[in-house]
Scaffold this active site. Structure first.
Site, PDB file in Angstrom:
ATOM      1  N   HIS A  79       0.809  -1.214   0.000  1.00 31.02           N
ATOM      2  CA  HIS A  79       0.000   0.000   0.000  1.00 31.02           C
ATOM      3  C   HIS A  79       0.853   1.280   0.000  1.00 31.02           C
ATOM      4  O   HIS A  79       0.333   2.369  -0.235  1.00 31.02           O
ATOM      5  CB  HIS A  79      -0.989   0.007   1.173  1.00 31.02           C
ATOM      6  CG  HIS A  79      -0.393   0.251   2.517  1.00 31.02           C
ATOM      7  ND1 HIS A  79      -0.106  -0.758   3.405  1.00 31.02           N
ATOM      8  CD2 HIS A  79      -0.051   1.397   3.157  1.00 31.02           C
ATOM      9  CE1 HIS A  79       0.376  -0.244   4.521  1.00 31.02           C
ATOM     10  NE2 HIS A  79       0.434   1.066   4.393  1.00 31.02           N
ATOM     11  N   ASP A 119       0.304  -7.722   1.532  1.00 30.12           N
ATOM     12  CA  ASP A 119       0.621  -6.297   1.658  1.00 30.12           C
ATOM     13  C   ASP A 119       2.126  -6.060   1.704  1.00 30.12           C
ATOM     14  O   ASP A 119       2.627  -5.247   2.481  1.00 30.12           O
ATOM     15  CB  ASP A 119      -0.047  -5.664   2.879  1.00 30.12           C
ATOM     16  CG  ASP A 119       0.021  -4.131   2.842  1.00 30.12           C
ATOM     17  OD1 ASP A 119       0.140  -3.579   1.736  1.00 30.12           O
ATOM     18  OD2 ASP A 119      -0.028  -3.503   3.913  1.00 30.12           O
ATOM     19  N   SER A 121       4.578   2.746   7.885  1.00 27.03           N
ATOM     20  CA  SER A 121       4.289   1.605   7.015  1.00 27.03           C
ATOM     21  C   SER A 121       5.507   1.246   6.171  1.00 27.03           C
ATOM     22  O   SER A 121       6.091   2.099   5.508  1.00 27.03           O
ATOM     23  CB  SER A 121       3.115   1.919   6.090  1.00 27.03           C
ATOM     24  OG  SER A 121       1.912   2.018   6.801  1.00 27.03           O
TER      25      SER A 121
END
Length: 486
Positions: free
Chosen positions: A123, A153, A226
């Site tokens: 992402h 992911d 992230s």
């Protein structure tokens, strides 16, 4: 001075040694307990991690898109009184072309090889037109995407560099709940940030329908973290920070990291094949305890499955690996290759390290009776072949976006025109030059990027077929099924 016999003195000496040895052991045990029980010095781990954790800048360029907008009958009438562009006074929606703004975002990544391979989250990079990587020493590199995996992911990107700082990859299986870890990344644009906490849980599932077996930590993880590193006290990478769970959207909750046991396999597959070779067992199910609680909610309080741990099999897919091995609905998987399985997340983590064609020994309960079977795992397409993402070349054609004149003439809003047909899937399916592709597999097709994405997704899916809808220049609509398998 009172005299003692040599035997008495020897006895006293021996007893003294015994007490001294016991005292030393006790002192060492206390010392060890104090060391283990106290917060540790995390400076070594931070020194190892900071040079290898990078800042990633995501850029998506401005684009023209056609969108549905709500009609205002009054403004529509005055801007188009004769109804050339719609039907004034009728309301509803209209198609409008808009210019999307240039979009930027930031995230983190971890250098895992000296020649510039970097692991991050899918992402963080999905949809990027440009990726810029900045190292801890402020060096900048342009990065390219090697491969992405939405299911886990994870993504693998590459910069052209030599002798880059790396972070050793540790074994996340060896992590223990309560163990100290640090999270390293770039939250809120604050580069090179280190936060500390403990491992709060392992094999955690959040129900996002991907491959989920997260490491849960109370180390502060926020937006921008992230793709960053979760590091143990030995300075080893044990997870890729992925998300947080918080009622406010910032760190007043827990962070979740993808364990390196899953990361290693994904990275290896992306390097070798461009897509993940995912092995599936061919079952649907969930935690035994969840199933028991569901039955109790329905009034079935006498349920006895023979265990409160494991994975309850609620459905067995026809011709899947489990079905071929004789596993049935209602069975409970308790171990794979001798490794205990107490919940679905643990089963998913084990399977995430396997490839189609691998054999595993599954221990399970069938009507409370212990059984075991050797199962040959398959891919989502039901075989053991290597799955490779298809490119537009497999279609054997050239395309261009349709013009505004074609949109008005055919009363359509989007599409790609087939300009030339060579040998390939389209020719085999009977699609000719001039055909305009409007939808594939229920997705609108507006650009070549749309077509590329849809073809890639379909080629690695359970059913590698393109269901194409479109229109010919004469106005005749047509529908084709285009297989992508060899």
């Amino acid at each position: 001075m009172k005299k003692y016999s040599k035997y008495f003195l020897a006895a006293v000496y021996i007893v003294g040694i015994a007490f001294s040895t016991a005292a030393c052991k006790e002192a060492n045990a206390v010392s060890a307990a104090v060391t283990v029980g106290q917060p540790v010095d995390l400076t070594y781990a931070a020194d190892k991690a900071l040079p290898a954790v990078v800042h990633i800048k995501f850029v998506q360029n401005s684009k023209v898109q056609t969108v549905d907008v709500q009609s205002d009958p009054f403004s529509d009438f005055f801007s188009d009184p004769f109804g050339f562009f719609g039907r004034p006074g009728q309301g509803g929606t209209q198609k409008r072309q808009i210019q999307t703004p240039r979009r930027t975002a930031t995230g983190s990544g971890v250098i895992i090889s000296k020649d510039g391979y970097i692991v991050t989250n899918n992402h963080v990079v999905a949809g990027a037109d440009e990726l810029t990587v900045t190292l801890n020493d402020n060096r900048e590199f342009s990065a390219r995407i090697i491969g992405t995996d939405e299911t886990s992911d994870l993504a693998l990107i590459k910069v052209d560099g030599k002798d880059l700082p790396t972070l050793p990859v540790g074994d996340s299986d060896k992590l223990k709940v309560g163990e100290w870890v640090i999270a390293v990344g770039n939250p809120f644009g604050l580069n090179n940030t280190v936060t500390a906490g403990i491992v709060s849980a392992k094999a955690r599932s959040l129900g996002a329908n991907g491959v989920e077996s997260f490491i849960q930590t109370d180390a502060a993880i926020n937006q921008g973290n992230s793709g960053g590193a979760l590091v143990n006290t030995s300075g080893e990478l044990v997870g890729i920070n992925a998300m947080l769970s918080s009622p406010t959207g910032s760190n007043i909750g827990y962070g979740f990291a993808i364990p390196t046991t899953i990361m290693n396999k994904v990275v290896d597959d992306l390097k070798k094949y461009g897509t993940v070779q995912r092995a599936v067992l061919g079952i649907q199910g969930g935690d035994v305890l969840n199933y028991i609680n569901e039955q109790k909610d329905k009034g079935n309080n006498d349920i006895d499955l023979g265990t409160n741990e494991g994975v309850y099999v609620s459905k067995v897919e026809e011709n899947g690996a489990a079905a071929n091995a004789g596993i049935e609905q209602g069975d409970i998987i308790t171990a794979i290759d001798g490794k205990k399985v107490t919940k679905m997340a643990e089963l998913m983590e084990i399977l995430a390290n396997k490839r189609p064609g691998d054999k595993v020994n599954i221990a399970y309960l069938h009507k409370k009776q212990k059984k075991s079977k050797t199962v040959v795992l398959k891919n989502a397409q039901g075989n053991t072949k290597v799955v490779k993402p298809a490119d537009l070349d497999v279609l054997g054609a050239n395309f261009r976006e349709i013009s505004n004149a074609q949109k008005q003439q055919l009363n359509i809003n989007n599409g790609l025109e087939v300009m030339k047909v060579n040998n390939g899937a389209l020719k085999t399916a009977g699609i000719n030059r001039g055909f305009i592709i409007q939808r594939i597999n229920d997705h609108s097709v507006k650009t070549l990027d749309d077509l590329q994405r849809i073809v890639k997704e379909a080629s690695t899916s359970k059913e590698p077929v393109l269901y194409i809808q479109g229109i010919y220049p004469t106005g005749k609509k047509a529908y084709f099924a285009v297989p992508l398998e060899d």
